[in-house]
Each structure stands twice: as structure tokens, then as C-alpha cells.
Write an enzyme that holds these catalytic residues in place. Structure first.
Site, PDB file in Angstrom:
ATOM      1  N   ASP A 222       0.816  -1.217   0.000  1.00  0.00           N
ATOM      2  CA  ASP A 222       0.000   0.000   0.000  1.00  0.00           C
ATOM      3  C   ASP A 222       0.850   1.267   0.000  1.00  0.00           C
ATOM      4  O   ASP A 222       0.455   2.289  -0.569  1.00  0.00           O
ATOM      5  CB  ASP A 222      -1.000   0.001   1.159  1.00  0.00           C
ATOM      6  N   ASN A 281      10.369   3.276   8.696  1.00  0.00           N
ATOM      7  CA  ASN A 281       9.076   2.930   9.279  1.00  0.00           C
ATOM      8  C   ASN A 281       8.996   3.513  10.689  1.00  0.00           C
ATOM      9  O   ASN A 281       9.880   3.268  11.518  1.00  0.00           O
ATOM     10  CB  ASN A 281       8.900   1.415   9.354  1.00  0.00           C
ATOM     11  N   GLY A 417      -4.409   8.605   5.865  1.00  0.00           N
ATOM     12  CA  GLY A 417      -5.399   9.037   6.846  1.00  0.00           C
ATOM     13  C   GLY A 417      -4.935  10.168   7.726  1.00  0.00           C
ATOM     14  O   GLY A 417      -5.729  11.022   8.149  1.00  0.00           O
TER      15      GLY A 417
END
Length: 512
Positions: A222, A281, A417
């Protein structure tokens, strides 16, 4: 998500939404993969029912590293294990004994994360499922296989296994042989923009889609699709794909495989059109999500804690909120956090202690206590600690990426988001001292659809052309840096000092 694309227009609408709820079974955390697949079928059925024109193509993106094992008949042997499960404990040490971390990084360029696929496979060695396995399919490839009956391994997701050489963009036979991993388990590599089969008759019957409906390989990780969905207008940009995780970094033409890069814990994941996603990350909004879940379970209220953290100067909407029992109350909590003391306490958003589900507020409090900082007393203070810490982590990742790659950055793009979180976006601009462009929130879906549309011939061009279409069609919001930038410098120094102290303490701890 259904997109409609022309050379000048790009629209997106949600056809169907379904929950993703892992299940713990006999002490192991699993993905509820059959429920997720049923959700995909229901979504395709909804898309077929609402689309004004026939669907041209289907593309699948999802999370990375996890997989399903199939036998010789194509039957799933075991429910896929969730990457947040603890089964990989000790696996990194086994890998390091066979292949020291510098050598592994030089071969694969991947950031050390305890749940990378190689550690999962080492943990699974000797288990009945892996012993009997004929095929290993990463999660988006597994969904594509059930839809089409054709097996493949999409490259951007394969690059997260820590078994791909980012220079050759093929499997690293040396790493696999050294670790005793059978590369024959993986079907052939697929590249984004290539065919991945057509829907099977039973799928057509259940969804109402016409024959033949093709599935197209996209950036199936993604984040690979989300980076395609960055509406950058120049090459000098950094991106932060925010959601459960924050993936912060740069888009490069070649990997950075230096020892300094390894020590900085940067990853070289492969992207669309021959690019490299050079990123770190970061734990991301998982920290806040888990806090919300804990507060919901305990019935913690917003009103009393907001009043305590702001001296009573709260908005009327916040004062009327009696609790944060659903995401509906998140805006009130963020409003209260915006009034909380900035940079009062910060934590390392990459601390492995935050990976597992559970009582996140308690773990954040423990981290603050351990590093000699004030412990957050309220949900608002905890939320501010989380967002300040994420902004600092974003700053550090971008600064390190610039230093290690030699690239320059003039704009930070926040997609996913977290682009809706105005406080996080502003804090990131303040921490980085750079303008932040927020949006689109559905960058992964848009990047997925743009690759499909280009493959179908609806649009053409390279990534800059796809991004120009995004920039001209998607709502975006820009945040300029504000406040005292030196306060962020001091907070960063304080956090780095705390990390050094913790490291030294761990090194001095006597062996049991």
C-alpha cells in the site's frame, strides 16, 4: 474504492467498507483472511452495482510482509499469522548468527524490523504448514490468486520480504541459501502495470461483474501505491504516508546501501517505475489508535481530563463531550491536545515496546517515567505526547534521509489518513521547518487506480504526469511552519539523550 479517470479528471468514491479484525487463536494472532476475502467480494459486488460504466480493471494493495501458505492443490494450509504476533521473538538473533546485519543490509537494503518476512520464515521453520507448503503468497497476491486462479509475486511487496536485491530487483539467492529459505515457494515476480489474470467464473457469479474482468498488478504494497499518489510538483519532496504506520522518506532512483544507512535504520523498498522508496518505518497513528481503544474499554472521559490539561479553557464542543468511546469523539480530543502544553514529554515512536496491542497509555507513561520526563496525566496530554513524538520522528527521518542520500527537500507531503489530522500536519511543519502539503487521504487507492488506468491506456506518461493529474484534481491543504523552531531542537536533543541513556543502561545490565 472505485475511480474514474480521464486525461483531465480523477474522481474516487467508496463502494464498500468492511472491518479488519485480527483473531487470537491458541495464543497466536492471525489475520481473519476469509472474512477479509468475503469483504473484497462484497466490495466488488457493490462496485459493480454502483458503477455507471463497466469496470475496466481491478487492482489490489494491502499491508506487507505477511503471507499465506498453499499446498500443491492450491488449498490454504493455515490462517496467515499477523505481523504483530510474538512468534518472531529470537528469530533476528538466529538470522544474525548466519548472516551478520551489515552483510544482510548490503544484500537487501531493508530496515531491521522484527516482523520482516525472513524472520517469520525462520520462526516457522520445521512447522507442519511450512514443511507441507508448495506455494507462499503475500497477502495481496493471495487475494489475487483467489480471484483469478493465477499466482504471482508482485515486486514492490516482495521487496519487503528482505529476500530481494534492490540493485537487480530480483531475488537474492545468496541470502535465501544462507538462511535455508526455499525461493521455489514464491511464484514468478510481477511488475506493477502487468496483467495478473481475469476473474474466475465463481467470482463473476458472486459479484455480478462481466466476463472478462481483468486484475492488474499495481504497487501492491500500500505504501508503494501511496507514493504514486503523492501530488508533488517537483522532484525535491519528502513524503510521509500516515496511518497505522508513518512511512517517511524520499523517492530515489537507486538504493542507498551504506553502513551509515543501515545504522540509521532506513529501508530501500522498491517502488513503481523503477524507483526506490528510501524511508524509515515509524510506529505512526497506531499509538493513538491503541490509546483510544484502551480509553474506550476503561470508560475514560474527555471532559474531566480536558479541563485538567487546559485549565478549563476548552471549546464548547469539547466541554459537551462526555467521553471518547468512539472515533466520533476524536476531534474533541485533538482540540484538547492542541491546548495542552507542547513538547512537555516526548517518546521514541520507533520503540519496539509499542508494537504489540495492549495498554498504550500505560506504556507511554512508562517510557516517559523511564527517561525522566513528566508523565502525561490525561488523555489530552497523552495525545499531545503522541503527536509531538510523531512530528519529531518525521523530522528526524526526513533529516536523516536527506543527509544519507545527498538529496535536497523543499516540501513535505503528508498523504493517507493522517492528512486529516490537522494538528499532526501543523506539528510536522513546525518540527521540520518546511511547508507541509496534506492530502490526498486516499493516496494508496488513487495511486493504485492511476497505475491501472495507465495500463489500460486511459492515461499515459511517467510518475510526474500521474502526479500532475493528482495535483490538479485533488483537494490539498498547505501548512507553513510556525512557532519557535529551537523548541523542537531542544526536544529532539532531550529525546536523543534519553535514548543514549537507555542504551547505556541496557549495555550495563548484568547477564542473567
Amino acid at each position: 474504492m472505485v475511480g474514474q479517470v480521464t486525461p483531465d479528471t480523477l474522481t474516487l468514491h467508496e463502494a464498500h467498507r468492511f472491518p479488519n479484525e485480527p483473531v487470537r487463536l491458541n495464543g497466536t494472532l492471525h489475520w481473519n483472511i476469509l472474512s477479509l476475502y468475503q469483504g473484497v467480494l462484497n466490495g466488488l459486488k457493490a462496485a459493480a452495482a454502483t458503477a455507471t460504466t463497466p469496470l475496466t480493471s481491478i487492482g489490489i494493495d494491502s499491508w506487507a510482509v505477511d503471507y499465506g501458505l498453499l499446498d500443491a492443490t492450491g488449498t490454504l494450509l493455515a490462517t496467515p499469522v499477523h505481523y504483530r504476533d510474538t512468534r518472531t521473538t529470537g528469530a533476528a538473533e538466529k538470522v544474525a548468527a548466519a548472516l551478520p546485519p551489515p552483510a544482510l543490509y548490503a544484500a537487501t537494503g531493508l530496515q531491521h524490523l522484527p516482523f520482516n518476512t525472513i524472520y517469520q520464515l525462520i520462526a516457522a521453520q520445521g512447522t507442519p504448514a511450512l514443511t507441507a507448503a508448495h506455494r507462499l503468497l503475500l497477502i495481496p497476491d493471495l487475494i489475487a490468486y483467489w480471484l483469478t486462479g493465477e499466482a504471482g509475486t508482485e515486486l514492490t511487496n516482495a521487496s519487503t520480504t528482505q529476500l530481494i536485491d534492490p540493485r537487480t530487483r530480483t531475488w537474492s539467492a545468496h541470502v535465501a541459501k544462507t538462511l535455508g529459505i526455499d525461493l521455489a515457494l514464491f511464484p514468478p515476480l510481477r511488475h506493477p502495470g502487468t496483467p495478473a489474470g481475469t476473474l474466475l467464473p465463481d467470482v463473476l457469479a458472486e459479484t455480478g461483474l462481466p466476463h472478462p474482468t481483468p486484475v492488474t498488478a499495481v504497487g501492491s504494497h500500500d505504501t508503494a501505491s501511496a507514493v504514486v499518489g503523492v501530488p508533488a510538483t517537483s522532484p525535491h519532496f519528502a513524503y510521509i504516508a500516515t496511518g497505522t504506520w508513518s512511512l517517511a522518506g524520499l523517492e530515489l532512483d537507486a538504493p542507498v546501501l551504506t553502513e551509515a544507512s543501515r545504522r540509521a535504520n532506513f529501508t530501500n523498498e522498491l517502488g513503481v517505475d523503477g524507483t526506490v522508496r528510501y524511508l524509515r518505518n515509524i510506529m505512526g497513528l497506531w499509538l493513538l489508535q491503541e490509546c483510544l481503544r484502551t480509553w474506550e474499554n476503561t470508560g475514560e472521559t474527555t471532559r474531566k481530563n480536558t479541563m485538567a490539561s487546559t485549565g478549563g479553557n476548552t471549546s464548547e464542543s469539547t466541554r459537551k463531550t462526555t467521553g471518547i468511546r468512539t472515533p466520533h469523539h476524536l476531534p474533541a480530543l485533538l482540540d484538547a491536545a492542541a491546548h495542552a502544553t507542547p513538547l512537555r514529554s516526548v517518546v521514541d515512536a520507533g520503540d519496539p515496546a509499542f508494537i504489540a496491542p495492549g495498554d498504550m497509555p500505560a506504556r507511554i507513561a512508562a517510557a516517559c517515567r523511564r527517561t525522566g520526563q513528566p508523565v502525561p496525566r490525561t488523555p489530552a496530554e497523552t495525545t499531545r505526547c503522541v503527536l509531538d513524538s510523531l512530528a519529531l520522528a518525521h523530522r528526524r527521518a526526513i533529516e536523516d534521509a536527506v543527509r544519507l542520500s545527498g538529496r535536497t527537500v523543499d516540501t513535505v507531503h503528508i498523504v493517507g489518513g493522517g492528512a486529516h489530522n490537522t494538528l499532526l500536519c501543523q506539528l510536522t511543519a513546525d518540527a521540520c521547518g518546511l511547508p507541509v502539503v496534506a492530502g490526498p487521504a486516499e493516496a494508496a487507492a488513487l495511486g493504485n487506480i492511476l497505475v491501472q488506468a495507465r495500463t489500460a491506456g486511459t492515461i499515459s506518461g511517467g510518475l510526474s504526469d500521474l502526479r500532475a493529474l493528482l495535483h490538479s484534481t485533488q483537494p490539498l491543504r498547505q501548512y507553513e511552519p510556525t512557532g519557535d523552531h529551537s523548541a523542537w531542537d531542544r526536544a529532539a536533543s532531550r529525546l536523543e539523550g534519553a535514548q543514549v541513556t537507555e542504551t547505556e543502561a541496557a549495555e550495563e545490565e548484568p547477564c542473567a
